[in-house]
Design a protein around this motif. Structure first.
Motif, PDB file in Angstrom:
ATOM      1  N   GLU A 192       0.826  -1.202   0.000  1.00  0.00           N
ATOM      2  CA  GLU A 192       0.000   0.000   0.000  1.00  0.00           C
ATOM      3  C   GLU A 192       0.865   1.259   0.000  1.00  0.00           C
ATOM      4  O   GLU A 192       0.640   2.200  -0.751  1.00  0.00           O
ATOM      5  N   LYS A 193       1.898   1.210   0.848  1.00  0.00           N
ATOM      6  CA  LYS A 193       2.770   2.372   0.984  1.00  0.00           C
ATOM      7  C   LYS A 193       3.378   2.764  -0.363  1.00  0.00           C
ATOM      8  O   LYS A 193       3.314   3.923  -0.772  1.00  0.00           O
ATOM      9  N   TRP A 194       3.949   1.798  -1.065  1.00  0.00           N
ATOM     10  CA  TRP A 194       4.673   2.151  -2.282  1.00  0.00           C
ATOM     11  C   TRP A 194       3.771   2.328  -3.491  1.00  0.00           C
ATOM     12  O   TRP A 194       4.062   3.131  -4.373  1.00  0.00           O
ATOM     13  N   SER A 195       2.659   1.571  -3.548  1.00  0.00           N
ATOM     14  CA  SER A 195       1.804   1.781  -4.720  1.00  0.00           C
ATOM     15  C   SER A 195       1.195   3.182  -4.699  1.00  0.00           C
ATOM     16  O   SER A 195       1.044   3.814  -5.744  1.00  0.00           O
ATOM     17  N   LYS A 196       0.900   3.668  -3.514  1.00  0.00           N
ATOM     18  CA  LYS A 196       0.400   5.047  -3.412  1.00  0.00           C
ATOM     19  C   LYS A 196       1.486   6.046  -3.807  1.00  0.00           C
ATOM     20  O   LYS A 196       1.237   7.012  -4.519  1.00  0.00           O
ATOM     21  N   THR A 221      -1.929  -3.541  -6.086  1.00  0.00           N
ATOM     22  CA  THR A 221      -1.350  -4.250  -4.949  1.00  0.00           C
ATOM     23  C   THR A 221      -0.271  -5.234  -5.410  1.00  0.00           C
ATOM     24  O   THR A 221       0.711  -5.455  -4.721  1.00  0.00           O
ATOM     25  N   LEU A 222      -0.468  -5.802  -6.573  1.00  0.00           N
ATOM     26  CA  LEU A 222       0.549  -6.700  -7.119  1.00  0.00           C
ATOM     27  C   LEU A 222       1.762  -5.928  -7.620  1.00  0.00           C
ATOM     28  O   LEU A 222       2.824  -6.494  -7.856  1.00  0.00           O
ATOM     29  N   GLY A 223       1.596  -4.619  -7.779  1.00  0.00           N
ATOM     30  CA  GLY A 223       2.725  -3.778  -8.178  1.00  0.00           C
ATOM     31  C   GLY A 223       2.926  -3.672  -9.673  1.00  0.00           C
ATOM     32  O   GLY A 223       4.033  -3.411 -10.127  1.00  0.00           O
ATOM     33  N   ALA A 257       3.084  -9.306  -1.962  1.00  0.00           N
ATOM     34  CA  ALA A 257       3.062  -9.199  -3.418  1.00  0.00           C
ATOM     35  C   ALA A 257       4.386  -9.656  -4.032  1.00  0.00           C
ATOM     36  O   ALA A 257       4.417 -10.339  -5.045  1.00  0.00           O
ATOM     37  N   ASP A 258       5.498  -9.281  -3.401  1.00  0.00           N
ATOM     38  CA  ASP A 258       6.788  -9.689  -3.948  1.00  0.00           C
ATOM     39  C   ASP A 258       6.908 -11.208  -3.997  1.00  0.00           C
ATOM     40  O   ASP A 258       7.480 -11.763  -4.933  1.00  0.00           O
ATOM     41  N   ALA A 259       6.347 -11.868  -2.987  1.00  0.00           N
ATOM     42  CA  ALA A 259       6.418 -13.327  -2.937  1.00  0.00           C
ATOM     43  C   ALA A 259       5.620 -13.932  -4.083  1.00  0.00           C
ATOM     44  O   ALA A 259       6.059 -14.890  -4.723  1.00  0.00           O
TER      45      ALA A 259
END
Length: 881
Positions: A16-20, A154-156, A602-604
């Motif tokens: 959430e932090k980075w997608s925003k 969320t998946l980036g 998501a990274d996983a």
RNA sequence: GGGCGUUUAGCUCAGUUGGUUAGAGCAGCUGAUUUACACUCAGCAGGUCGGGGGUUCGAGUCCCUUAGCGCCCA
């Protein structure tokens, strides 16, 4: 140099932090005004929003995103839009079920109607007008699209969300209709009344690509026809006796010796007593039943082919509801020798479904002695609409077609020009093109779709003149022939004598989604942009839609641009459930992504996807996700460690030159190889190998290199070994340079963890950094030296002192084994360590001796040159406990 | 019926143009350790590469054949 490293790094909440943050900073925005950077454009597969996103989507979209991020870092201006496929039948079905409504075009529009899910799940569907129905579809798809977008964020996925399109949107409507009009004017698209595969439940035509063959049990009926003018009989066999009234001929293979004397003669149909010719055609199978079959209007596509090639009469009896239509045997179309009894027999089946009519007429045939034999059980394949539940019928109706058969050769050539990954997927395309049997029917008798942009004049007798369609002007598009009035007419003339009427049909969804490259890249809207984006670089998609999406898109691009729509295609495999069974809704084994992201991150999930190679079926394996999560956590922790030692206290006053320690230089050279390897792999669309190379290196870097240089990097002394400030700095800047480079190498795969770490000590986004260059890692190390000391400080490398990390790690491993076998701590001291080997090998240890001593916990290493020693020999003696 | 892919340790998969004792991760087992990381670390054990035949000095890697699985087309 300042860092802000969290006390306890965590993956929780970083999606959430980075997608925003990415949305705000616009790192993934396509720069339309940048005319110098090379462009990398992606033709995004628009997911069907009426379905749900499953692990299979994650697989394919992650592969695409890895390439997008890689290309962005290699200096490309990445064009990566997202599309939603909201148009078409699947949406209608979902809307019907969700709101408990059904479209009835005869009802008039109710402006106040608001669709809401029904309280009683068993209630009968509420009939509503076409406009209300279309509005309900719009409403629900918009809600679905928001949910889809949230998942992708969320998946980036590094999508430029400002470029989002939908297949029902204004842009898609204009492009679809414009293409329609142009193709019609060029003659590449035509309409006519012809036999069409028809789903009686959906009340719509379907195309060849939507067919599915199903094996079914059936009965093979054996029926006697009498020969005209004789008392002889001929036995024919059929699975569909209910079509007897529409029989127009009998057919046998021209080589079949049994029927040579019958060709050219006539037979009389039982019960209905219609005279039909007996003809020869090579498609009649000699060894199927008696070898002679009846041709009807129409039992299947072979009947259609025979009808065309043998120039036969038309006697349609199946209506669009799949029931036996009303006919009259005194009509010249059904020339019975005995109309009264024919009509009487027919009345037994008139109005019935084909299935009921079949058993009814079979009984009648048997009672009247027309059975040659009792029916035999057979397994035969029956054509179904892939989403349908009843066998398809062939009915004759007005439809619009795009020509395909005329372009087969050129389409095969274009298939050759396309770069396929994996290459063997091209065969599926070739198979499909070679097997094309009919032009592409693009009209659908449905409601939620892009209208066929055509009106027809109504003559003074009130007849619709379908042969003189009225087309809109190009600049009027998009139009809805139900709302809009053709120029030269008054709205009041709709449906009136001497007036006009709109075409009822909408286009097949594929008729729009086959234009995604044109829709996304500004075709006929922004010609400058279109020139730069088209043909696009990459088409990623699933193997199941090669015959539809890929094929149709090539066809449309060929018809409008005379070339391929893209340079490369990457075909992904299926996602199998954890037991390696194909996922399907009916089996209930569909794996949905959101819970997996919540559980593993998501990274996983991306790591799991990245391990699936193009074209290879991949199981939804949580184990792999756990490993991905481990890697992401390792990235956090190792980086935190490298930063912590770099920041620990050290007196660097007066340091003007640092000489890189041989082991530090060796690890940088290893990394140079990894960068070259990963770059080469990603350049050839092989994301899996790119990840593997980086991951293997990074893990060894953590377990071996960092352990080896820990003490030196802290600047402390142990085992009587002290390190100089230069040596300590060498370790610190090496660790930082490796972390920096590894973060960039891993960024396409683990965008969240790498971005998190990057933010601790560097500025900007890791995703807008340059992709690492194998020749500049040393420069990165030097830059960190400047930050830790002074900008003027120089870095010296020891060309003459080159060593290999593998030799060092080998001794590390041998000592660890000794300690492990002794079941003692890795920190327990080694009292004696003797290494014997050739001088060239021993040199490695001389140059890394101090690091080895502190890492292995020994105050003495005895190095012995022995040129006869082929392998490395290590003698280890552990200190008594 | 035609075609494509696949079959390598218990599991999931690597093995590039044929070349030294076939690799990795997970699971298993044995340990260590808690100032980067217990979502940790180290180590051990475990396959003769679906079956058969062939080419070759040498084949998991090429050829033929056969079986299982998955898919495409008919």
């Amino acid at each position: 140099m300042t860092f802000s490293v969290p006390e306890k790094p965590t993956l929780d909440g970083i999606e959430e932090k980075w997608s925003k943050n990415w949305e705000k900073s616009g790192v993934f925005t396509f720069r339309e005004d940048d005319t110098t950077s090379p462009i990398f454009s992606i033709d995004t597969p628009p997911p069907t929003v009426s379905g749900s996103l499953h692990a299979g989507h994650v697989l394919s979209y992650t592969h695409t995103d890895i390439m997008a991020r890689f290309k962005r870092m290699t200096g490309h201006n990445v064009f990566y839009p997202m599309g939603w496929d909201d148009n078409g039948l699947p949406t209608e079905r979902r809307v019907q079920n969700y709101y408990g409504i059904a479209c009835d075009p005869s009802i008039s529009y109710v402006p106040t109607f608001v669709p809401t899910p029904p309280t009683d799940a068993n209630a009968k569907p509420l009939p509503i007008s076409r406009t209300n129905f279309v509005n309900a579809c719009q409403k629900l798809t918009q809600e679905d699209e928001q949910a889809f977008e949230k998942l992708w964020r969320t998946l980036g996925l590094s999508v430029d969300w400002s470029k989002t399109y939908t297949t029902i949107g204004q842009r898609a409507q204009r492009v679809s209709q414009l293409s329609f009009i142009r193709l019609f004017k060029e003659g590449a698209l035509y309409h006519g009344e012809s036999p069409t595969l028809w789903d009686v439940d959906f009340q719509s035509a379907v195309s060849q690509a939507e067919l599915e063959d199903k094996e079914e049990d059936g009965l093979f009926y054996s029926i006697n026809f009498s020969l005209a003018g004789t008392s002889d009989q001929v036995e024919i066999q059929t699975t569909r006796p209910e079509l007897l009234a529409s029989c127009v001929a009998l057919v046998a293979n021209p080589k079949d010796p049994r029927y040579q004397s019958l060709f050219g003669k006539f037979a009389i149909t039982p019960l209905f007593e219609v005279e039909v010719p007996i003809l020869a055609h090579p498609l009649a199978e000699i060894d199927k039943g008696s070898g002679i079959a009846m041709i009807c209007t129409f039992g299947d596509l072979t009947d259609v082919l025979w009808w065309k090639e043998l120039n036969l009469a038309l006697r349609p009896t199946i209506d669009r509801r799949g029931r036996l239509a009303s006919i009259d045997f005194s009509d010249e179309r059904f020339p019975s020798k005995n109309p009264n009894s024919a009509n009487a027999f027919y009345s037994e089946i008139e109005g019935k479904t084909t299935k009921t009519a079949r058993t009814t007429i079979a009984k009648t045939l048997e009672v009247h002695g027309f059975f040659h034999d009792q029916p035999k059980k057979v397994r035969h394949s029956v054509k179904y609409f892939e989403k349908g539940d009843k066998p398809l019928e062939v009915v004759t109706s007005w439809q619009w077609y795009i020509r395909t058969l005329a372009h087969k050769e050129r389409l095969l050539e274009l298939g050759k020009e396309l770069h396929w990954n994996p290459p063997y997927m091209k065969v599926r395309y070739d198979n499909w093109v070679n097997g094309l049997a009919s032009d592409w029917n693009i009209s659908r008798q449905r409601y939620f779709g892009i209208p066929i942009p055509v009106w027809y004049p109504i003559d003074d007798e009130g007849q619709i003149d379908r042969l003189s369609p009225i087309l809109p002007e190009e600049d009027e598009l998009p139009i809805d022939p139900f709302q809009d009035t053709p120029s030269g007419y008054d709205p009041g003339q709709r449906g009136e004598k001497g007036g006009f009427i709109g075409d009822y049909d909408v286009m097949d969804t594929w008729a729009t989604s086959s234009l995604t490259p044109q829709i996304a890249s500004g075709w006929e809207e922004n010609s400058d942009l279109f020139k730069r984006l088209f043909p696009m670089d990459l088409r990623p998609q699933g193997q199941d839609i090669i015959r539809t999406w890929l094929f149709y898109t090539i066809l449309r691009s060929y018809l409008s641009e005379d070339r391929l729509p893209w340079k490369n295609t990457v075909i992904s495999g299926f996602v199998l459930d954890p037991d390696r069974k194909k996922m399907s809704k009916s089996k209930g084994n569909v794996v949905t992504p959101m819970p997996l992201i919540e559980k593993h991150g998501a990274d996983a999930l991306r790591y799991w996807a990245a391990n699936g190679r193009p074209g290879v079926d991949t199981a939804a394996d949580e184990n792999s996700m756990k490993i991905g999560r481990r890697l992401a956590i390792k990235v956090l922790n190792a980086s935190k460690f490298a930063l912590a030692i770099a920041a620990s206290e050290l007196d660097v006053q007066g340091v003007s030159e640092v000489e890189l320690s041989p082991i530090d230089e060796a690890v940088i050279r290893d990394l140079e190889g990894v960068v070259a390897n990963a770059t080469k792999s990603l350049d050839s669309l092989d994301h899996t190998r790119g990840l593997e190379a980086t991951e293997t290196f990074f893990w060894s870097f953590c377990d071996n290199y960092l352990e080896l240089i820990k003490i030196r990097a802290y600047g402390t002394s142990e085992q009587g070994v002290t390190f100089t400030t230069s040596q300590t700095l060498s370790a610190r800047i090496t660790a930082l340079a490796v972390i920096n480079t590894s973060l960039r190498l891993l960024a396409p795969y683990l965008p969240f963890a790498t971005e998190e770490v990057w933010s601790w000590f560097e500025s900007g986004s890791v995703h807008s950094q340059d992709w690492p260059n194998d020749l500049t890692i040393m420069d990165t190390a030097k830059a960190y030296l400047g930050k830790l000391t002074s900008p003027e400080a120089t870095l010296k490398t020891g060309e003459a002192n080159q060593i290999e990390t593998s030799a060092i790690y080998q001794v590390l491993s041998k000592v660890r084994r000794a300690k492990s076998e002794a079941k003692t701590s890795m920190k327990s001291p080694v009292s004696k360590l003797k290494i014997v080997g050739s001088s060239s090998i021993i040199r490695n240890f001389e140059l890394a001796k101090n690091d080895l001593m502190v890492a292995l916990v020994t105050n003495q290493i005895n190095l012995v040159n022995n040129e006869d020693q082929a392998d490395l020999e290590v003698e280890i003696e552990l200190a008594p406990r």
